[in-house]
Write an enzyme that holds these catalytic residues in place. Structure first.
Site, PDB file in Angstrom:
ATOM      1  N   SER A 100       0.826  -1.205   0.000  1.00 11.35           N
ATOM      2  CA  SER A 100       0.000   0.000   0.000  1.00 11.35           C
ATOM      3  C   SER A 100       0.863   1.259   0.000  1.00 11.35           C
ATOM      4  O   SER A 100       1.956   1.285   0.592  1.00 11.35           O
ATOM      5  CB  SER A 100      -0.864  -0.016   1.263  1.00 11.35           C
ATOM      6  OG  SER A 100      -1.372   1.257   1.516  1.00 11.35           O
ATOM      7  N   TYR A 121      -1.767   0.347  10.234  1.00 15.44           N
ATOM      8  CA  TYR A 121      -1.989  -0.317   8.939  1.00 15.44           C
ATOM      9  C   TYR A 121      -0.747  -0.172   8.051  1.00 15.44           C
ATOM     10  O   TYR A 121      -0.229  -1.157   7.511  1.00 15.44           O
ATOM     11  CB  TYR A 121      -3.214   0.293   8.245  1.00 15.44           C
ATOM     12  CG  TYR A 121      -3.373  -0.162   6.821  1.00 15.44           C
ATOM     13  CD1 TYR A 121      -3.976  -1.370   6.527  1.00 15.44           C
ATOM     14  CD2 TYR A 121      -2.903   0.615   5.757  1.00 15.44           C
ATOM     15  CE1 TYR A 121      -4.096  -1.807   5.214  1.00 15.44           C
ATOM     16  CE2 TYR A 121      -3.020   0.195   4.450  1.00 15.44           C
ATOM     17  CZ  TYR A 121      -3.617  -1.015   4.181  1.00 15.44           C
ATOM     18  OH  TYR A 121      -3.731  -1.439   2.880  1.00 15.44           O
ATOM     19  N   GLU A 136       0.294   3.613   1.737  1.00 14.27           N
ATOM     20  CA  GLU A 136       0.373   4.033   3.144  1.00 14.27           C
ATOM     21  C   GLU A 136       1.743   3.696   3.741  1.00 14.27           C
ATOM     22  O   GLU A 136       2.102   4.223   4.791  1.00 14.27           O
ATOM     23  CB  GLU A 136      -0.727   3.360   3.967  1.00 14.27           C
ATOM     24  CG  GLU A 136      -2.124   3.861   3.670  1.00 14.27           C
ATOM     25  CD  GLU A 136      -2.407   5.276   4.187  1.00 14.27           C
ATOM     26  OE1 GLU A 136      -1.899   5.631   5.257  1.00 14.27           O
ATOM     27  OE2 GLU A 136      -3.120   6.012   3.495  1.00 14.27           O
TER      28      GLU A 136
END
Ligand code: GDP
Length: 351
Positions: free
Chosen positions: A127, A151, A129
């Protein structure tokens, strides 16, 4: 027949991957793994659930016995892992579960492959992120890992363990860095779908002259690089079919604010509106209908702000385009239009 084990098939990417593989290839059998839950929602799987080359199987990323059993029995040629505890906003509330699924879960998959089908090619969903408070823009595969949420941290760890297994055991294992990707199968906890569903609900109220409840959002000034998940699953399949395993970034190469997404979503529903903003007070921002009634369509609720925010994401897909020949077909505007039209239709059908 090639055999592909896909996890996360009730979610957006797993379902899109099954649709793509079964629609594109006649010589692929897809095994879609789901967890045992009380009331599974098969809404995203309608198009392939009864396909002759599709089979549902049960397993859980937190249970290595189930993964080992599946790999042993199926002997898959590919293992595509889209299952995850995938919502950033909740990850502060359950960090250990996030790590157990997103990091240990990946390690369990790798172990099952290593022991029972070492030539199986493995994909794990990374991701943007992982880049967090970004050091430079646009972000490419060499960008440092600077996560801002449990996460993001769990996905960074997954990336490291995949590299370790790839190098230690000579496995074909890749971790694609996928920037935000949305569509009509997106969960409503994500901001894009929350907006398009909200727009459809508001449109119905306007048409029926009913009272409007505005959409409540958090930080609408953060910027994201959004694409369509249907474009991304094709990129993932390309990553799995190269001579040697390498990690790639999939992204649109454009960044937009949540505010811009929301304005366009209303526009595509035929609702014209205007923002009111007060400098230095972002929580007072509002979006009003331009009609004589001037209803409030969006307001800010600080409860949707996060303990730490990733302010800007903008990916560089050039390596994937050059080396994989991957191309994005659905633009930012096409994506919003498609999601809004789908949700307007769903509202109509529900009436
Ligand atoms: P993410 O990029 O994977 O976290 O995807 P999201 O769709 O959950 O969030 C994208 C951005 O929208 C983040 O910067 C959020 O802080 C911002 N945002 C603003 N309001 C909301 C909201 O009501 N819900 C969600 N999920 N995100 C919001």
């Amino acid at each position: 027949m090639k055999k592909v084990l896909v996890t996360g098939v009730l979610g957006q990417d797993g379902a899109n991957m099954c649709e793509y593989l079964l629609g594109e290839f006649n010589d692929i059998k897809v095994f879609g793994m789901i967890r045992r839950v009380a009331n599974p929602n098969f809404k995203n799987c309608k198009k392939f659930l009864n396909h002759p080359n599709f089979q549902l199987v049960y397993g859980d990323l937190t249970d290595e016995i189930s993964l080992q059993k599946l790999v042993k029995e199926i002997q898959p040629d590919y293992f595509i892992n889209f299952a995850a505890n995938s919502f950033v906003g909740i990850s502060w509330d359950m960090p250990l579960h996030v790590f157990d699924v997103n990091t240990n879960g990946v390690t369990r998959c790798l172990e099952a492959i290593r022991h029972f089908q070492p030539n199986c090619r493995f994909y794990s969903a990374g991701s943007s992120e992982e880049f967090g408070d970004v050091a430079y823009t646009p972000q490419d595969i060499k960008h440092p890992l600077r996560p801002r949420s449990p996460y993001g941290a769990s996905k960074c760890s997954a990336r490291h363990i995949i590299k370790v297994y790839r190098e230690s055991y000579d496995m074909y294992a890749v971790h694609g860095i996928l920037f935000n990707h949305e569509g009509t199968k997106r969960g409503e906890e994500f901001v894009t779908r929350k907006i398009t569903k909200g727009v459809a609900r508001i449109k119905k109220c306007i048409d029926r002259e009913e009272k409007i409840e505005p959409i409540e959002l958090g930080n609408i000034y953060s910027q994201r690089d959004w694409s369509d998940s249907e474009d991304f699953v094709k990129g993932v399949w390309l990553m799995l079919n190269q001579e040697k395993p390498e990690d790639y970034v999939l992204a649109s190469g454009e960044t937009h604010t949540i505010k811009e997404f929301a304005s366009k979503a209303f526009k595509y529903a035929g609702i014209s509106g205007s923002w009111t903003e007060i400098e230095g007070e972002p929580t007072k921002t509002k979006f009003y209908n331009n009609s004589p009634k001037g209803q409030n369509l969006i307001k800010i609720n600080p409860k949707f702000y996060r303990p730490a925010e990733v302010e800007l994401l903008l990916g560089d897909p050039s390596e994937a385009e050059e080396k994989l020949g991957w191309e994005r077909k659905i633009s930012f505007d096409m994506l919003i239009k498609k999601m809004v039209e789908f949700d307007l239709n769903e509202e109509k059908e529900a009436q």
